[in-house]
Design an enzyme around this catalytic site. Sequence first.
Site, mmCIF file in Angstrom:
data_model
loop_
_atom_site.group_PDB
_atom_site.id
_atom_site.type_symbol
_atom_site.label_atom_id
_atom_site.label_comp_id
_atom_site.label_asym_id
_atom_site.label_seq_id
_atom_site.Cartn_x
_atom_site.Cartn_y
_atom_site.Cartn_z
ATOM 1 N N ASP A 48 -24.345 -19.392 -7.361
ATOM 2 C CA ASP A 48 -23.628 -20.577 -7.837
ATOM 3 C C ASP A 48 -22.518 -20.192 -8.817
ATOM 4 O O ASP A 48 -21.560 -20.929 -8.998
ATOM 5 C CB ASP A 48 -24.595 -21.538 -8.549
ATOM 6 C CG ASP A 48 -25.568 -22.166 -7.556
ATOM 7 O OD1 ASP A 48 -25.144 -22.447 -6.423
ATOM 8 O OD2 ASP A 48 -26.753 -22.344 -7.916
ATOM 9 N N ASN A 87 -29.549 -12.210 -5.959
ATOM 10 C CA ASN A 87 -30.823 -12.911 -6.073
ATOM 11 C C ASN A 87 -31.834 -12.330 -5.091
ATOM 12 O O ASN A 87 -31.532 -11.390 -4.365
ATOM 13 C CB ASN A 87 -30.622 -14.418 -5.861
ATOM 14 C CG ASN A 87 -30.037 -14.692 -4.488
ATOM 15 O OD1 ASN A 87 -30.667 -14.437 -3.474
ATOM 16 N ND2 ASN A 87 -28.789 -15.179 -4.467
ATOM 17 N N ASP A 92 -18.825 -24.246 -3.168
ATOM 18 C CA ASP A 92 -20.045 -24.677 -2.489
ATOM 19 C C ASP A 92 -19.738 -24.784 -0.995
ATOM 20 O O ASP A 92 -19.075 -25.724 -0.537
ATOM 21 C CB ASP A 92 -20.514 -26.025 -3.057
ATOM 22 C CG ASP A 92 -21.897 -26.391 -2.535
ATOM 23 O OD1 ASP A 92 -22.190 -26.098 -1.356
ATOM 24 O OD2 ASP A 92 -22.681 -26.962 -3.313
ATOM 25 N N ILE A 93 -20.212 -23.811 -0.250
ATOM 26 C CA ILE A 93 -19.871 -23.709 1.180
ATOM 27 C C ILE A 93 -20.423 -24.905 1.954
ATOM 28 O O ILE A 93 -19.735 -25.533 2.759
ATOM 29 C CB ILE A 93 -20.431 -22.390 1.769
ATOM 30 C CG1 ILE A 93 -19.894 -21.199 0.963
ATOM 31 C CG2 ILE A 93 -20.082 -22.249 3.240
ATOM 32 C CD1 ILE A 93 -20.618 -19.898 1.217
ATOM 33 N N LYS A 152 -29.856 -33.736 -3.692
ATOM 34 C CA LYS A 152 -28.941 -32.741 -3.117
ATOM 35 C C LYS A 152 -28.441 -33.195 -1.756
ATOM 36 O O LYS A 152 -27.263 -33.060 -1.424
ATOM 37 C CB LYS A 152 -29.703 -31.414 -2.997
ATOM 38 C CG LYS A 152 -28.848 -30.210 -2.952
ATOM 39 C CD LYS A 152 -29.664 -28.950 -3.194
ATOM 40 C CE LYS A 152 -30.079 -28.793 -4.647
ATOM 41 N NZ LYS A 152 -30.907 -27.631 -4.896
HETATM 42 N N1 CTP Z 1 -24.992 -23.437 -0.836
HETATM 43 C C1 CTP Z 1 -23.750 -23.091 -0.346
HETATM 44 N N2 CTP Z 1 -22.782 -22.604 -1.176
HETATM 45 C C2 CTP Z 1 -23.028 -22.442 -2.490
HETATM 46 C C3 CTP Z 1 -24.288 -22.776 -3.019
HETATM 47 C C4 CTP Z 1 -25.243 -23.263 -2.153
HETATM 48 O O1 CTP Z 1 -23.539 -23.218 0.864
HETATM 49 N N3 CTP Z 1 -22.077 -21.955 -3.293
HETATM 50 C C5 CTP Z 1 -26.006 -24.010 0.060
HETATM 51 C C6 CTP Z 1 -27.211 -23.156 0.293
HETATM 52 O O2 CTP Z 1 -27.047 -22.316 1.420
HETATM 53 C C7 CTP Z 1 -28.306 -24.188 0.499
HETATM 54 C C8 CTP Z 1 -27.923 -25.286 -0.426
HETATM 55 O O3 CTP Z 1 -26.505 -25.166 -0.569
HETATM 56 O O4 CTP Z 1 -28.275 -24.708 1.815
HETATM 57 C C9 CTP Z 1 -28.569 -25.156 -1.767
HETATM 58 O O5 CTP Z 1 -27.924 -25.981 -2.668
HETATM 59 P P1 CTP Z 1 -27.716 -25.618 -4.203
HETATM 60 O O6 CTP Z 1 -27.097 -26.791 -4.847
HETATM 61 O O7 CTP Z 1 -27.109 -24.317 -4.407
HETATM 62 O O8 CTP Z 1 -29.155 -25.499 -4.601
HETATM 63 P P2 CTP Z 1 -29.778 -24.657 -5.689
HETATM 64 O O9 CTP Z 1 -28.855 -23.636 -6.210
HETATM 65 O O10 CTP Z 1 -31.052 -24.193 -5.085
HETATM 66 O O11 CTP Z 1 -30.075 -25.782 -6.716
HETATM 67 P P3 CTP Z 1 -29.418 -26.267 -8.078
HETATM 68 O O12 CTP Z 1 -28.586 -27.455 -7.680
HETATM 69 O O13 CTP Z 1 -30.606 -26.640 -8.802
HETATM 70 O O14 CTP Z 1 -28.611 -25.164 -8.624
#
Ligand code: CTP
Length: 399
Positions: free
Chosen positions: A277, A208, A304-305, A335
């Site tokens: 994601d 990205n 999701d970290i 969120k």
């Molecule tokens: N994050 C993470 N690990 C992931 C995905 C996201 O740690 N696999 C963290 C990002 O660093 C950020 C936050 O989660 O702090 C963003 O959340 P996310 O749900 O990924 O948001 P978006 O992808 O922006 O939104 P959406 O839910 O619309 O996909």
Amino acid sequence: MNGKRIVLGITGGIAAYKSPDLVRRLVERGAEVQVVMTAGAQAFVTPLTFQAVSGREVRSDLWDHAAEAAMSHIELARWADLILVAPASADFLAHLAHGLADNLLTTMCLASDAPVAVAPAMNRVMWANAATQANVQLLQERGVYVFGPATGSQACGETGEGRMVEPTALADAAMAVFPTQGPLSGKRVLITAGPTRERIDPVRFISNRSSGKMGYAVAQAARELGAEVVLVSGPVNLCAPQGIRRENVESADQMYAAVMKEVDNADIFIATAAVADYRPASPTDSKIKKLAHTLEIPMERTVDILHAVAQLPDRPFVVGFAAETDNVEVHARAKLERKNLDLIAVNEVGDTKVFDQDDNALVLLWANGGREDLGAGAKTLLARRLMGIIANRYLAAAK
Ligand code: CTP
């Protein structure tokens, strides 16, 4: 840098004409400076100049009986809190990388426990030379701080990368090597930054547009508040801020593993990374050939970290970021709750917003329903405001 003792090494390069000014800048910041010159350096500037600005006799000879009797090179090596070499010639970098000790400066670098920092300065082709690049990489891997070089017009008439970083910026960089005292002194802050890369085949990946600038600015701001900072970074084109530890990763899986390795020690976790994601479910070992008119790549969710850290029983103070294109705050608050965060920093993203820009605009949302608008501005300034608020909230919660 009150009372910090700096051995300033000067090697043979035309940029040595700027080094007397560097002495002034270091002294201005409270440092004691002992200049050590190589023979090459003395072809450009006289020792007397450095003696005048540093107030100390310059050392240059390993075999000077009188000077060695007063303070031997080993004592001088012990005396130093930091050895800063500016300018550092290509020849000096090669000597340092290979452990050669054929003059006072290189011997001192070997004999000292103090951190070593170098400010390379040379013709752009010499800098780009594979040997120089390999030496610098080796030095960085061994923990040597490399300041610069800067890009611009060069004394040789060419333009490119290889100029010495200016004295004021060098003095600031040297200052940042020393742990600062601040509200987060003794606290550990773990930060993720940049994009991740998810492998499709040996030559392709999904990623990205994250540049990592916000995360790196947050890391620097945390360091400025005195914290010990670990930055887990995806692939970006940024230098690590001085005084922080960077762990380089590529994929979401690697980022997760690096975070889990460090999180036990963390007091605050800040997830600024744009983690993928989804990733290709079955990356191939051979390059995918263009056979069909369309191509479908099955994808699966990555871990999701942020969520994983927030679920830990003995979790740190957890801060997430949200990048949204519409219904910004509604999505962000959802969120915040879904991931069980202490705080979420929200920015609106779009084609011309945020990505790779130096500016940003942030709104903070709190778990208890609070909201604070940090306004718009340079990412470095917003990062400082954000870190100030995080520090206050964390310290209040930790009481
Ligand atoms: N994050 C993470 N690990 C992931 C995905 C996201 O740690 N696999 C963290 C990002 O660093 C950020 C936050 O989660 O702090 C963003 O959340 P996310 O749900 O990924 O948001 P978006 O992808 O922006 O939104 P959406 O839910 O619309 O996909």
